[in-house]
Design a protein around this motif. Structure first.
Motif, PDB file in Angstrom:
ATOM      1  N   LEU A  76       0.840  -1.208   0.000  1.00 46.18           N
ATOM      2  CA  LEU A  76       0.000   0.000   0.000  1.00 46.18           C
ATOM      3  C   LEU A  76       0.872   1.255   0.000  1.00 46.18           C
ATOM      4  O   LEU A  76       0.564   2.249  -0.670  1.00 46.18           O
ATOM      5  CB  LEU A  76      -0.915   0.004   1.232  1.00 46.18           C
ATOM      6  N   ALA A  77       1.983   1.198   0.762  1.00 48.56           N
ATOM      7  CA  ALA A  77       2.917   2.331   0.780  1.00 48.56           C
ATOM      8  C   ALA A  77       3.529   2.536  -0.601  1.00 48.56           C
ATOM      9  O   ALA A  77       3.676   3.686  -1.065  1.00 48.56           O
ATOM     10  CB  ALA A  77       4.013   2.078   1.812  1.00 48.56           C
ATOM     11  N   LEU A  78       3.873   1.433  -1.263  1.00 48.39           N
ATOM     12  CA  LEU A  78       4.470   1.522  -2.605  1.00 48.39           C
ATOM     13  C   LEU A  78       3.483   2.117  -3.601  1.00 48.39           C
ATOM     14  O   LEU A  78       3.840   2.985  -4.414  1.00 48.39           O
ATOM     15  CB  LEU A  78       4.909   0.124  -3.060  1.00 48.39           C
ATOM     16  N   GLU A  79       2.245   1.668  -3.518  1.00 55.67           N
ATOM     17  CA  GLU A  79       1.203   2.185  -4.416  1.00 55.67           C
ATOM     18  C   GLU A  79       1.007   3.686  -4.206  1.00 55.67           C
ATOM     19  O   GLU A  79       0.922   4.459  -5.163  1.00 55.67           O
ATOM     20  CB  GLU A  79      -0.100   1.433  -4.152  1.00 55.67           C
ATOM     21  N   ALA A  80       0.970   4.115  -2.941  1.00 61.90           N
ATOM     22  CA  ALA A  80       0.779   5.532  -2.633  1.00 61.90           C
ATOM     23  C   ALA A  80       1.983   6.356  -3.080  1.00 61.90           C
ATOM     24  O   ALA A  80       1.833   7.469  -3.614  1.00 61.90           O
ATOM     25  CB  ALA A  80       0.546   5.709  -1.130  1.00 61.90           C
ATOM     26  N   ALA A  81       3.193   5.819  -2.869  1.00 60.16           N
ATOM     27  CA  ALA A  81       4.407   6.551  -3.248  1.00 60.16           C
ATOM     28  C   ALA A  81       4.519   6.704  -4.754  1.00 60.16           C
ATOM     29  O   ALA A  81       4.925   7.757  -5.257  1.00 60.16           O
ATOM     30  CB  ALA A  81       5.635   5.835  -2.690  1.00 60.16           C
ATOM     31  N   GLU A  82       4.157   5.657  -5.487  1.00 63.52           N
ATOM     32  CA  GLU A  82       4.232   5.730  -6.954  1.00 63.52           C
ATOM     33  C   GLU A  82       3.169   6.661  -7.515  1.00 63.52           C
ATOM     34  O   GLU A  82       3.375   7.285  -8.556  1.00 63.52           O
ATOM     35  CB  GLU A  82       4.096   4.328  -7.546  1.00 63.52           C
ATOM     36  N   ALA A  83       2.046   6.762  -6.810  1.00 64.62           N
ATOM     37  CA  ALA A  83       0.991   7.680  -7.265  1.00 64.62           C
ATOM     38  C   ALA A  83       1.358   9.134  -6.979  1.00 64.62           C
ATOM     39  O   ALA A  83       0.892  10.042  -7.669  1.00 64.62           O
ATOM     40  CB  ALA A  83      -0.338   7.332  -6.578  1.00 64.62           C
ATOM     41  N   GLY A  84       2.183   9.359  -5.962  1.00 61.91           N
ATOM     42  CA  GLY A  84       2.592  10.731  -5.637  1.00 61.91           C
ATOM     43  C   GLY A  84       4.099  10.876  -5.697  1.00 61.91           C
ATOM     44  O   GLY A  84       4.745  11.198  -4.687  1.00 61.91           O
ATOM     45  N   LEU A  85       4.663  10.611  -6.872  1.00 59.07           N
ATOM     46  CA  LEU A  85       6.125  10.601  -7.032  1.00 59.07           C
ATOM     47  C   LEU A  85       6.772  11.925  -6.626  1.00 59.07           C
ATOM     48  O   LEU A  85       7.888  11.937  -6.106  1.00 59.07           O
ATOM     49  CB  LEU A  85       6.485  10.269  -8.480  1.00 59.07           C
ATOM     50  N   ASN A  86       6.096  13.034  -6.881  1.00 64.16           N
ATOM     51  CA  ASN A  86       6.684  14.334  -6.539  1.00 64.16           C
ATOM     52  C   ASN A  86       6.953  14.468  -5.042  1.00 64.16           C
ATOM     53  O   ASN A  86       7.925  15.100  -4.631  1.00 64.16           O
ATOM     54  CB  ASN A  86       5.763  15.473  -7.000  1.00 64.16           C
TER      55      ASN A  86
END
Length: 631
Positions: free
Chosen positions: A121-131
């Motif tokens: 879930l952390a990976l999914e969130a981080a990839e969605a908000g790369l900035n």
């Protein structure tokens, strides 16, 4: 396994030497008396803090719960920290940080499967908000790898460590963890490269040097391995993994006194480390210190209560008694330690039930593989269920043939589901053995895809269950492949290719040079299950050895009172092989290796196999023309 003092939040250094079982002695968790007044007061104050955080504005509440979680985590109060991070996740589900820290807490609690889900879930969130979260991605990948290692899935862990190293080339811990995991799956050259890069980036990294020593030893570079282990110990004198693994290296080199010294140092750090105690006993025995070895074995037995150690202690006691009683060897005892290795042609079998020596040797090797992988604990029905539930899309091989294939990483997850009863380190060991024995024969390279139907068919004969059911599941696995449009019959060429592969994997001592020729065969005629069974049970060109394997499985827990093997002097487990003219008994292992006492040299030998003492007594009574009840 050694764990760095750094927390998961920073880099998560939990990858370690594969040779060592546990690092429990080096970890110090904060333990509370949950029934005591101090803990009750702590919980009351913690609840008040959380309540105050919940009354604030959304962002402030989120920050408050994160701050509480971090403080608790730093004090190793992981369960309480987890509750705070989970509350923060509820407040802001798309914030990668709360999922990341919750995953780290779960990892610290050894709840690795849950940790993996949270970190995904952390990976999914981080990839969605790369900035916002690009800087967090390498750490998320590293910790995902750590959680997968905790479940024993090293190939999956390697994928995440590689990704972390690509995103951050100076991430020396990601490289170290990658090297450790590659070592765990037997990819030694790639492991060496990754660990050398980690040491280059950080020369004082003791854990990386320790694992590099293990890899070098596996590659036969023993002098360099000793140097790396010693450097790890110089950097950290109490490095338990380095001491333990250096002891193993000294044992392999025959330097038993030095090995015993290393294991003694491990026991100074962790007195309850039974593997070190056992290896110390073996080292002392190799150094000629039989009495000290017996004492060390007794200590190891107290720690673990394993029956193998009990047998070893009994064996040493027997040898000690013999040594006291006899100044010289007796003509028909085991005082003479020399033996003859007899050609298989000189072993003649008495009785239809007796197994041929070479067949027994091959079956014993398969049985050892079963035990190592624990596939003997996996019922073949579970394999069939897994086969029916896997909806793998059809792809096309390089030759254009349709197939249902998966990458090794996906296969690891499938096997992990089948062997769900294994702990992480045991699954690592099991899948490494499968990788080296089965996949190395099935596929040409580590990146190649694996034919899933053929893989299941190869596993079926060594799972538990009746022999005919194993054969049926192997046939069903071949039916499941895309080349079997008819759901009742398979192509003859596929059956032949399967049996050739089966023999190449499990009976490599037999000639399998015509496998290439088989793959080029174009016989697409169909055969039924009945025809397949005939091919499968063929003792010369099939897998007729399965019946010997089933007999070994049944005999694993059969003991014969005080009867011991004449050669190795260990209590006989399973079948007894009695030489009918000289009347000495051999265990399955010594019989399969062709060992006979040198003082019983003959032109040939007649052996009869007895599955239990009742069979032996009945045979003896019939020879005396007596009824068993009157004997």
């Amino acid at each position: 396994m050694h764990k760095d003092s750094n927390s998961f939040t920073s880099f998560s250094d939990s990858g370690w030497s594969r040779d060592l079982g546990s690092g429990d002695c080096t970890e110090r968790l904060v333990l509370w008396d949950e029934s005591g007044p101090h803990y009750v007061l702590f919980l009351k104050e913690l609840a008040a803090l959380r309540g105050r955080a919940d009354t604030a504005e959304l962002q402030e509440a989120f920050d408050g719960h994160m701050a509480i979680g971090r403080a608790l985590y730093e004090q190793q109060l992981y369960q309480e920290a987890l509750a705070s991070f989970q509350r923060a996740s509820e407040l802001q589900p798309t914030d990668a940080r709360s999922h990341f820290h919750a995953g780290n807490s779960l990892c610290a609690l050894r709840r690795h499967a849950e940790a993996r889900e949270e970190l995904l879930l952390a990976l999914e969130a981080a990839e969605a908000g790369l900035n916002r979260w690009a800087h967090l991605l390498p750490q998320i990948h590293v910790n995902l790898g750590v959680s997968m290692e905790g479940e024993g899935m090293l190939l999956g862990a390697c994928e995440h460590y590689r990704e972390a190293a690509i995103l951050c080339p100076t991430h020396f811990r990601a490289l170290k963890l990658l090297g450790s995991a590659l070592f765990g799956v037997g990819e030694y050259q790639d492991a060496k490269k990754a660990l050398e890069e980690a040491v280059l980036l950080r020369p004082d990294y003791a854990d990386a040097r320790c694992d590099l020593g293990s890899v070098l030893h596996a590659l036969g570079e023993d002098e360099r391995a000793v140097q790396e282990f010693q450097k790890a110990i110089d950097l950290k004198p109490g490095h338990m993994d380095a001491l333990y693994n250096l002891g193993g290296l000294f044992m392999d080199l025959g330097r038993f006194a030095r090995a015993a010294e290393m294991y003694a140092r491990v026991l100074t750090i962790c007195p309850n480390h039974w593997q070190a105690q056992l290896n110390k006993a073996v080292s002392l025995l190799g150094a000629g210190e039989a009495e000290e070895a017996r004492k060390a074995l007794k200590e190891a037995f107290k720690m673990t209560k394993r029956v193998e150690l009990y047998d070893a202690i009994a064996h040493l006691k027997k040898l000690k008694k013999k040594k006291k009683k006899k100044k010289k060897p007796l003509p028909n005892g085991n005082g003479d330690e020399s033996f003859l290795l007899v050609d298989p042609s000189k072993f003649r079998m008495v009785g239809l039930e007796s197994v041929a020596r070479q067949d027994l040797a091959d079956a014993l090797e398969i049985r050892a593989f079963q035990k190592l992988t624990r596939l003997s604990c996996c019922n073949v029905d579970l394999l069939k269920k897994e086969l029916n539930q896997n909806d793998v899309p059809i792809s096309y091989s390089g030759s254009g043939a349709p197939e249902k294939s998966v990458q090794r990483v996906a296969l690891e997850a499938i096997v992990h589901k089948m062997l769900h009863f294994l702990k992480g380190d045991m699954f690592e060991e099991a899948f490494k053995a499968i990788n080296e024995k089965i996949l190395s024969v099935m596929v040409a390279s580590a990146s190649a895809r694996v034919d899933l139907g053929m893989f299941f068919a190869v596993l079926a004969p060594i799972c538990s269950g009746p022999a005919d059911e194993r054969t049926r599941v192997a046939f069903d696995a071949l039916l499941w492949r895309p080349n079997s449009e008819d759901k009742a019959e398979i192509r003859r060429c596929d059956a032949i290719a399967y049996i050739k592969l089966l023999r190449a994997v499990y009976i490599p001592s037999h000639d399998s040079s015509d496998m290439i020729e088989v793959h080029g065969m174009s016989d697409v005629s169909r055969i039924s299950f009945h025809d397949f069974v005939g091919m499968f049970d063929d003792p010369d060109r099939g897998f007729g050895i399965l019946h010997t394997l089933v007999k070994l499985e049944a005999g694993d827990r059969i003991r014969h009172g005080r009867h011991t093997c004449f050669m190795c002097q260990y209590p006989i487990v399973g079948s007894i092989f009695k030489e009918m003219r000289c009347s000495f008994n051999l265990c399955s292992r010594c019989y399969s290796e062709g060992k006979v006492p040198s003082n019983f040299k003959q032109e040939d030998y007649e052996f009869k196999e007895y599955g239990n003492l009742t069979e032996a007594m009945r045979d003896k009574c019939s020879c005396l023309n007596l009824h068993p009840e009157t004997y």
